[in-house]
Design a protein around this motif. Structure first.
Motif, PDB file in Angstrom:
ATOM      1  N   PRO A 459      48.218  64.139 -14.826  1.00  0.00           N
ATOM      2  CA  PRO A 459      46.896  64.727 -15.171  1.00  0.00           C
ATOM      3  C   PRO A 459      47.141  66.025 -16.085  1.00  0.00           C
ATOM      4  CG  PRO A 459      47.164  64.572 -12.668  1.00  0.00           C
ATOM      5  CD  PRO A 459      48.633  64.087 -13.296  1.00  0.00           C
ATOM      6  N   HIS A 460      46.523  66.177 -16.919  1.00  0.00           N
ATOM      7  CA  HIS A 460      46.224  67.633 -17.668  1.00  0.00           C
ATOM      8  C   HIS A 460      44.840  67.591 -18.171  1.00  0.00           C
ATOM      9  CE1 HIS A 460      46.379  65.038 -21.549  1.00  0.00           C
ATOM     10  NE2 HIS A 460      47.381  64.284 -20.991  1.00  0.00           N
ATOM     11  N   TYR A 461      44.627  68.272 -19.295  1.00  0.00           N
ATOM     12  CA  TYR A 461      43.430  68.747 -19.756  1.00  0.00           C
ATOM     13  C   TYR A 461      42.773  67.565 -20.431  1.00  0.00           C
ATOM     14  CZ  TYR A 461      40.015  71.288 -22.596  1.00  0.00           C
ATOM     15  OH  TYR A 461      38.654  71.848 -23.179  1.00  0.00           O
ATOM     16  N   LYS A 466      43.191  60.994 -11.849  1.00  0.00           N
ATOM     17  CA  LYS A 466      42.872  61.012 -10.523  1.00  0.00           C
ATOM     18  C   LYS A 466      41.571  60.152 -10.142  1.00  0.00           C
ATOM     19  CE  LYS A 466      45.745  64.871  -8.993  1.00  0.00           C
ATOM     20  NZ  LYS A 466      45.490  66.384  -8.253  1.00  0.00           N
ATOM     21  N   LEU A 467      40.571  60.524 -10.976  1.00  0.00           N
ATOM     22  CA  LEU A 467      39.325  60.040 -10.849  1.00  0.00           C
ATOM     23  C   LEU A 467      39.536  58.604 -11.289  1.00  0.00           C
ATOM     24  CD1 LEU A 467      36.792  63.027 -12.223  1.00  0.00           C
ATOM     25  CD2 LEU A 467      37.107  62.193 -10.117  1.00  0.00           C
ATOM     26  N   ILE A 468      39.993  58.345 -12.524  1.00  0.00           N
ATOM     27  CA  ILE A 468      40.041  57.024 -12.973  1.00  0.00           C
ATOM     28  C   ILE A 468      40.765  55.965 -11.826  1.00  0.00           C
ATOM     29  CG2 ILE A 468      40.791  55.280 -14.643  1.00  0.00           C
ATOM     30  CD1 ILE A 468      40.226  57.816 -16.714  1.00  0.00           C
ATOM     31  N   ASP A 469      41.820  56.529 -11.375  1.00  0.00           N
ATOM     32  CA  ASP A 469      42.579  55.410 -10.347  1.00  0.00           C
ATOM     33  C   ASP A 469      41.680  55.634  -9.051  1.00  0.00           C
ATOM     34  OD1 ASP A 469      44.531  55.191 -12.090  1.00  0.00           O
ATOM     35  OD2 ASP A 469      45.701  56.818 -11.281  1.00  0.00           O
ATOM     36  N   LEU A 480      38.029  66.323  -8.863  1.00  0.00           N
ATOM     37  CA  LEU A 480      39.223  66.295  -8.266  1.00  0.00           C
ATOM     38  C   LEU A 480      40.444  67.394  -8.560  1.00  0.00           C
ATOM     39  CD1 LEU A 480      39.591  62.626  -7.504  1.00  0.00           C
ATOM     40  CD2 LEU A 480      38.636  64.159  -6.077  1.00  0.00           C
ATOM     41  N   SER A 481      40.108  67.760  -9.899  1.00  0.00           N
ATOM     42  CA  SER A 481      40.958  68.598 -10.645  1.00  0.00           C
ATOM     43  C   SER A 481      40.160  69.781 -11.276  1.00  0.00           C
ATOM     44  CB  SER A 481      41.817  67.939 -11.678  1.00  0.00           C
ATOM     45  OG  SER A 481      42.248  67.044 -11.213  1.00  0.00           O
ATOM     46  N   SER A 482      40.808  70.732 -11.685  1.00  0.00           N
ATOM     47  CA  SER A 482      40.070  72.014 -12.269  1.00  0.00           C
ATOM     48  C   SER A 482      39.697  71.590 -13.537  1.00  0.00           C
ATOM     49  CB  SER A 482      40.772  73.371 -12.352  1.00  0.00           C
ATOM     50  OG  SER A 482      42.127  72.937 -13.147  1.00  0.00           O
ATOM     51  N   PHE A 483      39.988  70.501 -14.274  1.00  0.00           N
ATOM     52  CA  PHE A 483      39.467  70.260 -15.384  1.00  0.00           C
ATOM     53  C   PHE A 483      38.717  69.166 -15.501  1.00  0.00           C
ATOM     54  CE2 PHE A 483      43.792  68.840 -14.613  1.00  0.00           C
ATOM     55  CZ  PHE A 483      43.742  67.524 -14.668  1.00  0.00           C
ATOM     56  N   ASP A 484      38.235  68.532 -14.314  1.00  0.00           N
ATOM     57  CA  ASP A 484      37.204  67.593 -14.004  1.00  0.00           C
ATOM     58  C   ASP A 484      35.800  68.253 -14.249  1.00  0.00           C
ATOM     59  OD1 ASP A 484      39.181  65.525 -13.835  1.00  0.00           O
ATOM     60  OD2 ASP A 484      38.994  65.689 -11.487  1.00  0.00           O
TER      61      ASP A 484
END
Length: 774
Positions: A459-461, A466-469, A480-484
């Motif tokens: 994960p990174h910017y 996580k979403l794709i998997d 699911l992450s702060s950058f989603d």
């Protein structure tokens, strides 16, 4: 997704191609001046965003003009590189510029010579000057103009790290404004915020050195030394306003009986001493302006001579100007000793003594880098080394979720990451180099594989792993992450899975079976966003429901829950570079696929941005040539029985969207991508899937071409046609053998040989040309 599918036509993917060197002219007797066909003013008006300044190939400096006119809505977008051809005033001349970008940056260290009385004004506007448009000259490595109001003839040239200015004054009085605060940004009224830190010092009566840290597109540190050939007899410090951090000086000179003042400006990322070393190494003497200019011209001629074409005058200018644009970047920002400042703010010495930055990878992985692998394969090794060095020294911040993992540059500028655009398109650049045997020996195969795999899997910017998997796509309503952020979800998926496919190719060779399976699964995820009811790739929520999209509306990161990146449903419907047969099958077979292409190119309505003031130009129906995700789409007709439609479209695009005029580019050149597309279209082949090693055959627009590829080998394109109306391909021969496939390979090009097109007319030509043009 089975990675073997395209590997059957990957030629020599694991074989190192040796002795690929930069070409030179065939002999002294055959030397030609190819620079006469280059017009640096092409793309300097409206959306081309090109600068006419002087530079050497891939040099660190690009001294050129900064222009001004009455402010209007959209002024900043037009002036992201500081210049518009029709502006009536010049502000001065800065030392750095970008080529065809969409965000403001650079335009560092402004010098403006003048001989008139400005009544001691502290306002930068007081030093602006009108100019003689007929005197304005631009050529590779050279720029000149006569300032009427300031009564000075200005000439500029450059070495790799040094901008060389020569001013001829109309009177014995000589002054120069040195504006160290100036730059370009998104608000012309907020230049006071541009410079974060600054320091200046006069080393002696001839030299001003200093440092500034700017925050335009990214945060950059610039060290400089400015040296004049005449003594500074007076220094006036202009009054700073609104908390400005950098200074403006008006310098006056002891000219004696001379009317010419010379100035040299050297830059560095490492320090003032680095800038001075660059100057002392490259331009140590005075009164050598002509020699420096001639050396720059010779460097350009050596590169331009790598392709010898035959065509109309318009085609000659368009092609060689495109070739010129191709080599303005990437820029080697390492000092002459190989040292550079990395993104972690530390100084390193590059493993190959060069450090290239200015990588607009979202644009350039499509055609620019494939063209480099043909024309300058040795330099490709340097690009890979620099991308790996950037990755190796990428700072990691465990407290920031977007920066907790390393990743390859996305859009690298001045050694810094701008985090502009989407996906991880350094990955296909590295994998393409691997497949073509062009990796450097500075990094191991394992190191390179780890860099590309980490970039797509961690994960990174804007990397929503996580979403794709979890979902097999990027839901616009889940975080699911702060950058989603639920933005550009379809584009981020489709662009990202191409990178996954590239990783899978290398993983397969390295027997990384787990990675192969994972990447193969993700490479097929384009099918998860195809809505069979609408026939488009559409956004979905966590429940699997498709969004209702307006297929004509261009959206982007400026809108919440947007599906596309600076595009619409039409532009991303066809963005499956790695599996065209699978895409065709998904859309119902070749007949339905061709009908869908027709619906795009022959649409009565053009793409439209409905939420911003953004007038889109350069369209055919819903096709938008100024937007890179569209660039491969005309060639998709070649996968159907209606390939002749691609021929008509390519003929129209090359003739109507590339003109020998300041507004001759219908879109940002984007660090050479628009130009590289033109070159491939003119030559008759295109890298639809860059890492596959194959080039889809199109329809050549030139009368012929010869490309120096290796040693004394040449790859030639010959065209047989009986009239200018013969724009359709009838037959294609490779080395006298009739081709029964729609592509040629990289190895076939680099081995040298002849590609022979037999062209014909078609009775339905007029109907094919009935495009809706904007």
């Amino acid at each position: 997704m089975v990675f073997k599918k395209n590997r059957t036509i990957l030629v020599g993917c694991s074989i190192l191609l040796l002795n690929l060197s930069v070409y030179s002219c065939r002999s002294d007797e055959e030397k030609r001046d190819y620079t006469i066909w280059v017009n640096p003013f092409i793309g300097t008006l409206h959306e081309g965003h090109c600068s006419p300044g002087a530079t050497v190939p891939m040099g660190m400096v690009q001294p050129g003009p900064e222009s001004h006119t009455t402010y209007y809505n959209g002024y900043e977008m037009d002036h992201v590189v500081g210049y518009q051809y029709t502006d009536s005033l010049l502000k001065g001349f800065t030392q750095t510029h970008l080529n065809g970008v969409g965000c403001p940056a650079m335009s560092d260290i402004l010098l403006m010579p003048f001989s008139r009385n400005v009544n001691g004004s502290d306002s930068p506007e007081a030093y602006y000057s009108d100019y003689d448009k007929n005197s304005e000259v631009a050529a590779p490595g050279y720029y000149a103009v006569h300032l009427w109001k300031n009564d000075v003839k200005v000439e500029l040239t450059a070495s790799p790290h040094v901008a060389y200015h020569q001013y001829c004054f109309g009177t014995p009085v000589a002054h120069v404004l040195v504006d160290l605060q100036y730059g370009v940004n998104w608000n012309v009224n907020e230049l006071n915020r541009l410079v974060l830190e600054s320091s200046e010092q006069f080393d002696d009566d001839f030299t001003l050195s200093g440092y500034r840290q700017v925050n335009d597109w990214t945060t950059r540190k610039i060290y400089y030394t400015i040296k004049f050939d005449k003594r500074i007899v007076n220094k006036k410090l202009l009054e700073a306003k609104n908390g400005e951090k950098a200074k403006r000086f008006v310098l006056s000179f002891d000219m004696g009986t001379d009317s010419i003042l010379q100035a040299k400006v050297a830059l560095s990322t490492t320090g003032i001493e680095g800038a001075k070393k660059n100057m002392d190494t490259e331009v140590p003497n005075w009164d050598c302006f002509t020699e420096v200019r001639n050396a720059a011209k010779e460097k350009w001629n050596t590169l331009l001579a790598g392709v010898d074409i035959q065509g109309t005058e318009e085609q000659m200018v368009s092609f060689y100007t495109s070739l010129y644009h191709l080599y303005i970047q990437p820029n080697n920002i390492a000092d002459v000793d190989g040292t550079y400042r990395a993104e972690n703010d530390s100084i390193y010495c590059s493993r190959d003594k060069k450090f290239y930055s200015t990588f607009s990878l979202w644009d350039t992985f499509r055609a620019v880098h494939p063209m480099y692998t043909i024309l300058i394969p040795d330099s490709v090794k340097g690009f890979v080394n620099s991308l790996m060095e950037a990755y190796s020294h990428k700072p990691v911040d465990s407290s920031c979720e977007t920066e907790v993992n390393k990743y390859l540059p996305r859009w690298g500028l001045w050694g810094r990451e701008t985090n502009t655009m989407i996906a991880n398109h350094a990955v296909p650049v590295l994998v393409e180099a691997y497949c073509k045997g062009l990796l450097p020996d500075t990094y191991s195969l394992y190191d390179i594989f780890q860099a590309i795999y980490t970039s797509v899997s961690k994960p990174h910017y804007r990397n929503h792993t996580k979403l794709i998997d979890k979902y097999g796509y990027i839901p616009y309503d889940v975080q699911l992450s702060s950058f989603d952020d639920g933005r550009e979800t379809v584009s981020r998926l489709l662009e990202g899975i191409y990178d996954d496919y590239c990783v899978g190719i290398m993983a397969q060779d390295l027997k990384e079976d787990t990675v192969v399976r994972h990447m193969a699964q993700r490479a097929d995820y384009y099918k998860n966003v195809y809505n069979p009811k609408t026939g488009f790739m559409c956004g979905r929520n966590a429940e699997g429901e498709f969004k209702t999209e307006d297929p004509t509306e261009v959206v982007g990161e400026w809108l919440s829950q947007s599906s596309y990146t600076e595009g619409n449903s039409w532009h991303y419907l066809f963005h499956v570079l790695h599996d065209v047969p699978g895409m065709i099958n998904l859309m119902g077979g070749e007949v339905h696929f061709a009908e869908k292409l027709d619906s795009m190119f022959y649409a009565a309505q053009s793409p439209e941005v409905k939420t911003l003031q953004w007038k889109i130009l350069g369209t055919l129906g819903q096709y938008w040539h100024g937007n890179e995700p569209c660039h491969h789409i005309p060639y998709l007709y070649k996968f159907t029985d209606e390939g002749y439609k691609a021929d008509a479209i390519l003929n129209y695009l090359t003739t109507e969207f590339y003109k020998n005029a300041p507004d001759g580019l219908k879109g940002n050149d984007d660090c050479g991508q628009m130009s590289a597309w033109y070159m491939f279209a003119s030559l008759g082949f295109y890298p639809l899937d860059p890492v596959s090693g194959q080039f889809i055959l199109g329809a050549p627009q030139l009368d012929g071409a010869s490309i120096r590829v290796r040693g004394e080998r040449y790859f030639t394109v010959k065209v047989k046609k009986t009239s200018s109306d013969c724009i359709f391909v009838k037959e294609i021969y490779l080395n006298d053998k009739l081709l029964d496939r729609p592509f040629i390979t990289y190895k076939e090009i680099m081995d040298g040989g002849e590609l022979y097109f037999v062209m014909e007319e078609r009775p339905d030509k007029d109907a094919l040309m009935s495009f809706t043009v904007r």
